[in-house]
Design a protein around this motif. Structure first.
Motif, PDB file in Angstrom:
ATOM      1  N   LEU A  92      -4.512   7.679   1.649  1.00  0.00           N
ATOM      2  CA  LEU A  92      -3.660   9.003   2.362  1.00  0.00           C
ATOM      3  C   LEU A  92      -4.773   9.970   2.481  1.00  0.00           C
ATOM      4  O   LEU A  92      -5.081  10.401   1.310  1.00  0.00           O
ATOM      5  N   ALA A  93      -4.997  10.821   3.299  1.00  0.00           N
ATOM      6  CA  ALA A  93      -6.277  11.742   3.524  1.00  0.00           C
ATOM      7  C   ALA A  93      -5.586  13.168   3.642  1.00  0.00           C
ATOM      8  O   ALA A  93      -5.899  13.798   4.642  1.00  0.00           O
ATOM      9  N   ILE A  94      -4.904  13.199   2.481  1.00  0.00           N
ATOM     10  CA  ILE A  94      -4.238  14.767   2.043  1.00  0.00           C
ATOM     11  C   ILE A  94      -5.474  15.431   1.480  1.00  0.00           C
ATOM     12  O   ILE A  94      -5.904  15.110   0.443  1.00  0.00           O
ATOM     13  N   ASP A  95      -5.717  16.616   1.948  1.00  0.00           N
ATOM     14  CA  ASP A  95      -6.601  17.585   1.411  1.00  0.00           C
ATOM     15  C   ASP A  95      -5.882  18.918   1.236  1.00  0.00           C
ATOM     16  O   ASP A  95      -5.915  19.904   2.245  1.00  0.00           O
ATOM     17  N   SER A  96      -5.334  19.065   0.252  1.00  0.00           N
ATOM     18  CA  SER A  96      -4.883  20.522  -0.150  1.00  0.00           C
ATOM     19  C   SER A  96      -5.680  21.786   0.211  1.00  0.00           C
ATOM     20  O   SER A  96      -5.445  22.732   0.509  1.00  0.00           O
ATOM     21  N   ASP A  97      -6.903  21.506  -0.231  1.00  0.00           N
ATOM     22  CA  ASP A  97      -7.919  22.630  -0.282  1.00  0.00           C
ATOM     23  C   ASP A  97      -8.242  22.948   1.406  1.00  0.00           C
ATOM     24  O   ASP A  97      -8.905  23.983   1.472  1.00  0.00           O
ATOM     25  N   VAL A 108       9.190   8.993  -2.990  1.00  0.00           N
ATOM     26  CA  VAL A 108       8.151   9.617  -1.992  1.00  0.00           C
ATOM     27  C   VAL A 108       6.853  10.047  -2.591  1.00  0.00           C
ATOM     28  O   VAL A 108       5.709   9.948  -2.369  1.00  0.00           O
ATOM     29  N   ARG A 109       7.284  11.132  -3.708  1.00  0.00           N
ATOM     30  CA  ARG A 109       6.174  11.683  -4.175  1.00  0.00           C
ATOM     31  C   ARG A 109       5.117  10.695  -5.141  1.00  0.00           C
ATOM     32  O   ARG A 109       4.004  10.630  -4.934  1.00  0.00           O
ATOM     33  N   ALA A 110       5.673   9.512  -5.651  1.00  0.00           N
ATOM     34  CA  ALA A 110       4.752   8.488  -6.387  1.00  0.00           C
ATOM     35  C   ALA A 110       3.829   7.844  -5.497  1.00  0.00           C
ATOM     36  O   ALA A 110       2.635   7.595  -5.435  1.00  0.00           O
ATOM     37  N   ALA A 111       4.587   7.443  -4.277  1.00  0.00           N
ATOM     38  CA  ALA A 111       3.737   6.737  -3.031  1.00  0.00           C
ATOM     39  C   ALA A 111       2.571   7.658  -2.609  1.00  0.00           C
ATOM     40  O   ALA A 111       1.693   7.273  -2.434  1.00  0.00           O
ATOM     41  N   VAL A 112       2.883   8.988  -2.441  1.00  0.00           N
ATOM     42  CA  VAL A 112       2.185   9.840  -1.759  1.00  0.00           C
ATOM     43  C   VAL A 112       0.992  10.035  -2.835  1.00  0.00           C
ATOM     44  O   VAL A 112      -0.236   9.993  -2.523  1.00  0.00           O
ATOM     45  N   GLY A 113       1.258  10.308  -4.123  1.00  0.00           N
ATOM     46  CA  GLY A 113       0.253  10.568  -5.052  1.00  0.00           C
ATOM     47  C   GLY A 113      -0.496   9.213  -5.398  1.00  0.00           C
ATOM     48  O   GLY A 113      -1.898   9.415  -5.495  1.00  0.00           O
ATOM     49  N   ARG A 114      -0.214   8.273  -5.242  1.00  0.00           N
ATOM     50  CA  ARG A 114      -0.998   6.980  -5.183  1.00  0.00           C
ATOM     51  C   ARG A 114      -1.977   6.913  -4.057  1.00  0.00           C
ATOM     52  O   ARG A 114      -3.014   6.476  -4.302  1.00  0.00           O
ATOM     53  N   GLY A 115      -1.250   7.231  -3.109  1.00  0.00           N
ATOM     54  CA  GLY A 115      -2.338   7.279  -1.636  1.00  0.00           C
ATOM     55  C   GLY A 115      -3.497   8.262  -1.910  1.00  0.00           C
ATOM     56  O   GLY A 115      -4.605   8.015  -1.457  1.00  0.00           O
ATOM     57  N   SER A 174       0.835  -0.998  -0.060  1.00  0.00           N
ATOM     58  CA  SER A 174       0.006   0.150  -0.102  1.00  0.00           C
ATOM     59  C   SER A 174       0.922   1.253   0.051  1.00  0.00           C
ATOM     60  O   SER A 174       1.962   1.022   0.459  1.00  0.00           O
ATOM     61  N   PRO A 175       0.343   2.153  -0.410  1.00  0.00           N
ATOM     62  CA  PRO A 175       1.200   3.630  -0.260  1.00  0.00           C
ATOM     63  C   PRO A 175       2.008   3.951   1.195  1.00  0.00           C
ATOM     64  O   PRO A 175       3.018   4.245   1.114  1.00  0.00           O
ATOM     65  N   GLN A 213      -4.542   9.217  -4.545  1.00  0.00           N
ATOM     66  CA  GLN A 213      -5.673   8.660  -5.680  1.00  0.00           C
ATOM     67  C   GLN A 213      -6.410   7.663  -5.205  1.00  0.00           C
ATOM     68  O   GLN A 213      -7.615   7.664  -5.530  1.00  0.00           O
ATOM     69  N   ASP A 214      -6.046   6.582  -4.399  1.00  0.00           N
ATOM     70  CA  ASP A 214      -6.645   5.661  -3.950  1.00  0.00           C
ATOM     71  C   ASP A 214      -7.323   5.919  -2.652  1.00  0.00           C
ATOM     72  O   ASP A 214      -8.155   5.059  -2.147  1.00  0.00           O
TER      73      ASP A 214
END
Length: 208
Positions: free
Chosen positions: A150-155, A137-144, A84-85, A146-147
């Motif tokens: 990973l609860a990243i919400d830049s907004d 790192v960027r690829a793993a975070v981006g994958r997370g 998993s990411p 997308q699926d």
């Protein structure tokens, strides 16, 4: 079979010499490291070193490449299709924290950074490590993102993937400097615990 055994023996001897070179660079610095120093640490003659690597400059250049290459090989072994990411991010943290001698490695990277100003080929090696580390790192975070794992919400003000990746990488750069300067303990478990805590705050893994 005999040829394979001999080839493995040669590769092992090269590895021992390269590792000894890195130890000497960490102890004495690049400019002060001599073939005699490497010979004593590796337990081989100067003639053997010259047989495998030629000049001092060729040896030390390959040694620095060996240091960065080992890290990249470990990263490449983390298969995103099987992890998993968040597991991949944890794996990268484990790789960095599990490399031998944090203090020696910190001194080595400081030495490489200093040398890079005068040696363009070392600048390329140093940059390639950072670029690949950043990309993983960027690829793993981006994958997370997308699926949804990973609860990243830049907004919502948590920061963009670029921002969070930069903060994460800067943590390791700063911590390695502090270890090399003996400002914090050379303690891999402590570094890993703090890195995981930071990653949890930055990337916010969603627990199943």
């Amino acid at each position: 079979m005999e040829q394979e055994r001999m080839a493995r023996g040669k590769e092992e001897k090269r590895r021992v010499i390269l590792e000894a070179s890195l130890e000497c660079i960490s102890r004495h610095g690049y400019e002060a490291t001599r073939l005699r120093d490497v010979s004593e640490v590796a337990g081989v003659s100067i003639g053997v070193i010259q047989h495998y690597f030629g000049t001092r400059e060729q040896l030390l250049g390959e040694a620095l490449g060996h240091a960065s290459g080992a890290l990249m090989e470990h990263f490449a072994s983390l298969d995103p299709s099987l992890l998993s990411p968040w597991e991949e991010l944890r794996g990268m943290i484990g790789v960095v924290c599990g490399m031998p001698s944090l203090h020696g490695r910190g001194l080595l990277w400081l030495e490489m950074s200093s040398l890079a100003r005068r040696h363009p080929e070392l600048r390329e090696r140093l940059d390639s490590v950072y670029v690949l580390w950043d990309a993983h790192v960027r690829a793993a975070v981006g994958r997370g993102v997308q699926d949804g794992s990973l609860a990243i919400d830049s907004d919502a003000g948590s920061g963009s993937v670029d921002d969070l990746t930069a903060i994460f990488l800067a943590f390791f750069d700063g911590y390695e400097y502090e270890i090399a300067s003996s400002l914090v303990p050379d303690d891999p478990a402590l570094l890993e615990r703090r890195a995981v805590l930071l990653a949890e705050r930055l990337f916010r893994p969603v627990r199943a």
